[in-house]
Design a protein around this motif. Sequence first.
Motif, PDB file in Angstrom:
ATOM      1  N   GLU A   1       0.823  -1.205   0.000  1.00  0.00           N
ATOM      2  CA  GLU A   1       0.000   0.000   0.000  1.00  0.00           C
ATOM      3  C   GLU A   1       0.861   1.261   0.000  1.00  0.00           C
ATOM      4  N   THR A   2       1.972   1.215   0.721  1.00  0.00           N
ATOM      5  CA  THR A   2       2.872   2.369   0.769  1.00  0.00           C
ATOM      6  C   THR A   2       3.489   2.627  -0.606  1.00  0.00           C
ATOM      7  N   HIS A   3       3.937   1.571  -1.264  1.00  0.00           N
ATOM      8  CA  HIS A   3       4.452   1.715  -2.632  1.00  0.00           C
ATOM      9  C   HIS A   3       3.402   2.346  -3.541  1.00  0.00           C
ATOM     10  N   THR A   4       2.165   1.897  -3.385  1.00  0.00           N
ATOM     11  CA  THR A   4       1.086   2.377  -4.246  1.00  0.00           C
ATOM     12  C   THR A   4       0.860   3.876  -4.076  1.00  0.00           C
ATOM     13  N   VAL A   5       0.873   4.333  -2.845  1.00  0.00           N
ATOM     14  CA  VAL A   5       0.631   5.755  -2.563  1.00  0.00           C
ATOM     15  C   VAL A   5       1.806   6.618  -3.016  1.00  0.00           C
ATOM     16  N   VAL A   6       3.012   6.167  -2.744  1.00  0.00           N
ATOM     17  CA  VAL A   6       4.203   6.998  -2.942  1.00  0.00           C
ATOM     18  C   VAL A   6       4.629   7.099  -4.406  1.00  0.00           C
ATOM     19  N   LEU A   7       4.439   6.031  -5.167  1.00  0.00           N
ATOM     20  CA  LEU A   7       5.006   5.955  -6.519  1.00  0.00           C
ATOM     21  C   LEU A   7       4.684   7.149  -7.430  1.00  0.00           C
TER      22      LEU A   7
ATOM     23  N   PRO B   1      17.980  10.127  -9.986  1.00  0.00           N
ATOM     24  CA  PRO B   1      18.224  11.025 -11.126  1.00  0.00           C
ATOM     25  C   PRO B   1      18.162  12.503 -10.773  1.00  0.00           C
ATOM     26  N   ARG B   2      17.365  12.854  -9.770  1.00  0.00           N
ATOM     27  CA  ARG B   2      17.275  14.242  -9.323  1.00  0.00           C
ATOM     28  C   ARG B   2      17.866  14.331  -7.924  1.00  0.00           C
ATOM     29  N   PRO B   3      18.673  15.334  -7.637  1.00  0.00           N
ATOM     30  CA  PRO B   3      19.256  15.458  -6.296  1.00  0.00           C
ATOM     31  C   PRO B   3      18.201  15.414  -5.197  1.00  0.00           C
ATOM     32  N   VAL B   4      18.571  14.773  -4.093  1.00  0.00           N
ATOM     33  CA  VAL B   4      17.629  14.593  -2.982  1.00  0.00           C
ATOM     34  C   VAL B   4      18.102  15.398  -1.780  1.00  0.00           C
ATOM     35  N   ASN B   5      17.207  16.207  -1.229  1.00  0.00           N
ATOM     36  CA  ASN B   5      17.481  16.907   0.028  1.00  0.00           C
ATOM     37  C   ASN B   5      16.228  16.842   0.890  1.00  0.00           C
ATOM     38  N   ALA B   6      16.352  17.246   2.136  1.00  0.00           N
ATOM     39  CA  ALA B   6      15.235  17.127   3.075  1.00  0.00           C
ATOM     40  C   ALA B   6      14.016  17.906   2.605  1.00  0.00           C
ATOM     41  N   GLU B   7      14.235  19.072   2.017  1.00  0.00           N
ATOM     42  CA  GLU B   7      13.105  19.882   1.556  1.00  0.00           C
ATOM     43  C   GLU B   7      12.357  19.185   0.422  1.00  0.00           C
ATOM     44  N   GLY B   8      13.121  18.627  -0.533  1.00  0.00           N
ATOM     45  CA  GLY B   8      12.479  17.928  -1.642  1.00  0.00           C
ATOM     46  C   GLY B   8      11.721  16.697  -1.188  1.00  0.00           C
ATOM     47  N   VAL B   9      12.335  15.936  -0.285  1.00  0.00           N
ATOM     48  CA  VAL B   9      11.665  14.741   0.235  1.00  0.00           C
ATOM     49  C   VAL B   9      10.407  15.132   0.994  1.00  0.00           C
ATOM     50  N   ARG B  10      10.488  16.213   1.751  1.00  0.00           N
ATOM     51  CA  ARG B  10       9.315  16.660   2.509  1.00  0.00           C
ATOM     52  C   ARG B  10       8.176  17.047   1.565  1.00  0.00           C
ATOM     53  N   GLU B  11       8.505  17.648   0.429  1.00  0.00           N
ATOM     54  CA  GLU B  11       7.466  18.004  -0.547  1.00  0.00           C
ATOM     55  C   GLU B  11       6.786  16.745  -1.106  1.00  0.00           C
ATOM     56  N   VAL B  12       7.598  15.743  -1.417  1.00  0.00           N
ATOM     57  CA  VAL B  12       7.044  14.487  -1.921  1.00  0.00           C
ATOM     58  C   VAL B  12       6.149  13.843  -0.862  1.00  0.00           C
ATOM     59  N   LEU B  13       6.639  13.799   0.370  1.00  0.00           N
ATOM     60  CA  LEU B  13       5.861  13.185   1.452  1.00  0.00           C
ATOM     61  C   LEU B  13       4.570  13.942   1.729  1.00  0.00           C
ATOM     62  N   GLN B  14       4.616  15.266   1.676  1.00  0.00           N
ATOM     63  CA  GLN B  14       3.412  16.053   1.929  1.00  0.00           C
ATOM     64  C   GLN B  14       2.349  15.769   0.869  1.00  0.00           C
ATOM     65  N   ALA B  15       2.787  15.717  -0.387  1.00  0.00           N
ATOM     66  CA  ALA B  15       1.841  15.417  -1.469  1.00  0.00           C
ATOM     67  C   ALA B  15       1.258  14.017  -1.307  1.00  0.00           C
ATOM     68  N   ALA B  16       2.122  13.047  -0.929  1.00  0.00           N
ATOM     69  CA  ALA B  16       1.647  11.684  -0.740  1.00  0.00           C
ATOM     70  C   ALA B  16       0.755  11.570   0.496  1.00  0.00           C
ATOM     71  N   TYR B  17       1.076  12.342   1.521  1.00  0.00           N
ATOM     72  CA  TYR B  17       0.258  12.324   2.734  1.00  0.00           C
ATOM     73  C   TYR B  17      -1.156  12.810   2.441  1.00  0.00           C
ATOM     74  N   GLU B  18      -1.249  13.862   1.661  1.00  0.00           N
ATOM     75  CA  GLU B  18      -2.554  14.454   1.347  1.00  0.00           C
ATOM     76  C   GLU B  18      -3.267  13.697   0.223  1.00  0.00           C
ATOM     77  N   GLY B  19      -2.530  12.873  -0.523  1.00  0.00           N
ATOM     78  CA  GLY B  19      -3.139  12.190  -1.660  1.00  0.00           C
ATOM     79  C   GLY B  19      -3.415  13.125  -2.815  1.00  0.00           C
ATOM     80  N   ARG B  20      -2.569  14.133  -2.963  1.00  0.00           N
ATOM     81  CA  ARG B  20      -2.726  15.138  -3.996  1.00  0.00           C
ATOM     82  C   ARG B  20      -2.604  14.545  -5.386  1.00  0.00           C
ATOM     83  N   ARG B  21      -3.318  15.070  -6.320  1.00  0.00           N
ATOM     84  CA  ARG B  21      -3.168  14.650  -7.705  1.00  0.00           C
ATOM     85  C   ARG B  21      -1.844  15.195  -8.246  1.00  0.00           C
ATOM     86  N   PRO B  22      -0.949  14.342  -8.740  1.00  0.00           N
ATOM     87  CA  PRO B  22       0.355  14.825  -9.204  1.00  0.00           C
ATOM     88  C   PRO B  22       0.253  15.607 -10.508  1.00  0.00           C
TER      89      PRO B  22
END
Length: 355
Positions: free
Chosen positions: A259-265, A334-355
Motif C-alpha cells: 500500500e505504501t508503494h502504491t501511494v508513494v510511486l 536522477p534528481r538530487p535529494v534533500n530534506a526539503e524535496g523529500v518533505r514536498e514528496v511526502l506532503q503530497a503523498a500524505y494528502e493524496g494530492r493529484r500529481p
Amino acid sequence: MTFMGDFTYESRPVRVVFRPGAAVTATPAEVEHLGLRRVLVVCGSRGEAVARAVADALGDSCAGLHAEARMHVPVEDADRAVTVAQEAGADGVVAVGGGSSIGLGKAIALRTGLPLIAVPSTYSGSEMTPVWGLTEGGAKRTGRDPKVQPRAVVYDPELTLSLPVPLTVTSGINALAHAVEALYAPDTSPLIALMAEDGVRATAEALPLLAVDPEDLEARSRALYGAWLCGACLGATTMGLHHKLCHALGGTFGLPHAETHTVVLPHVLAYNAPAAPDALTALGRALDTDDPPRALWDLAGRLGAPRSLAELGLRETDLAEAAVQVAGQPYANPRPVNAEGVREVLQAAYEGRRP
C-alpha cells in the motif's frame, strides 16, 4: 528511447518454472534438481494452507513448516527461523507466499548460506532479486548478497486466485514501482528498459481485468509475468528515492508494504520526471499516456487503492522525521535529494494530492 551504447549488464542465474498448478507439481522436482534432501518450508499465517500443500507434496524431503513470516522481517523473526532451520537439519529453504515469506527465506539464506527456492503468491517481485531486508530498532536495513537470490522460482498463477482484490491491486502497483525505478537507475541498460516496459504494460493491463474478475486465470498469469519482469529489473539495478522512502515508512512507521508503494510511486515519479525523460517516454508507451505520474495515480484510484499516507495511518507530524531520515542516506537518484524535496514528496503523498 535513446540507445545507450555504454552499459554493463549482469545476468543472475535462476531457474524459472511458470505454469498453473506448478506449486505442488513442480516444487518437489526443483528440490530434487538442486540435490536437496531436507528443506524447511516457510510462510506467513495467511498462506499456511497453501504452504502445507507444498510441504505435503515434498513428502520426506520436507524438514518442517515454519509459518511465522511477518511484514518487513523483524530481526527477531529471522533469528528464530535460522534456529528452526538449523535444528531441523535443513539443507535448503522453500519460501511460499508473498514478500514477507520470501524475505524470511532470504534472511535464513543470508545467515546460513542455504539455497532458497521461492514460490510466490503475490506480485512483490522479491523472488527475482538478491536484495534482503531486516527491521530492527524501528529501522529497516537492506542489502544485496548473491546468497539470498533464489536458485529456483516456481510461478503458479493458481496461487494468486485467492489474493483479495485490494491486495492484488497494491501488490501489482508495488511491482510497477520496481520497473519505474529501474528505468532511471544509474546502472540501467537497454535490456532492463525492454523488461521494464513490457513488465509495466503487462501488469497495468492485467490489474483492471482482475478488479472485475479476480478469478480470470489468464489475467492472473499476465500479472504474474509482469511481476516477474519488474522484479528482475529491481534485482539488476540500484534502488533510488522511491524504495528508500518506502523502506523508511515501513520500517520506522510500520506502514503496510504494498500500500505504501502504491501511494508513494506517482509522487516520486513526478519529482524525478524532469531528470528522467527517457524513463517517462518508456512509461508513456507502456501506460498509453503522456503523463505517467498522473496515469499511475488515476489507476490506483480507479481500482479502489489507497492514495494517501494519511489513509495508511501516518501522522502529519511524522513527515519531518521521515524526510530527514531519507535525505540523510546516500543513494543514486536522477534528481538530487534533500530534506526539503523529500518533505514536498511526502506532503503530497500524505494528502493524496493529484500529481
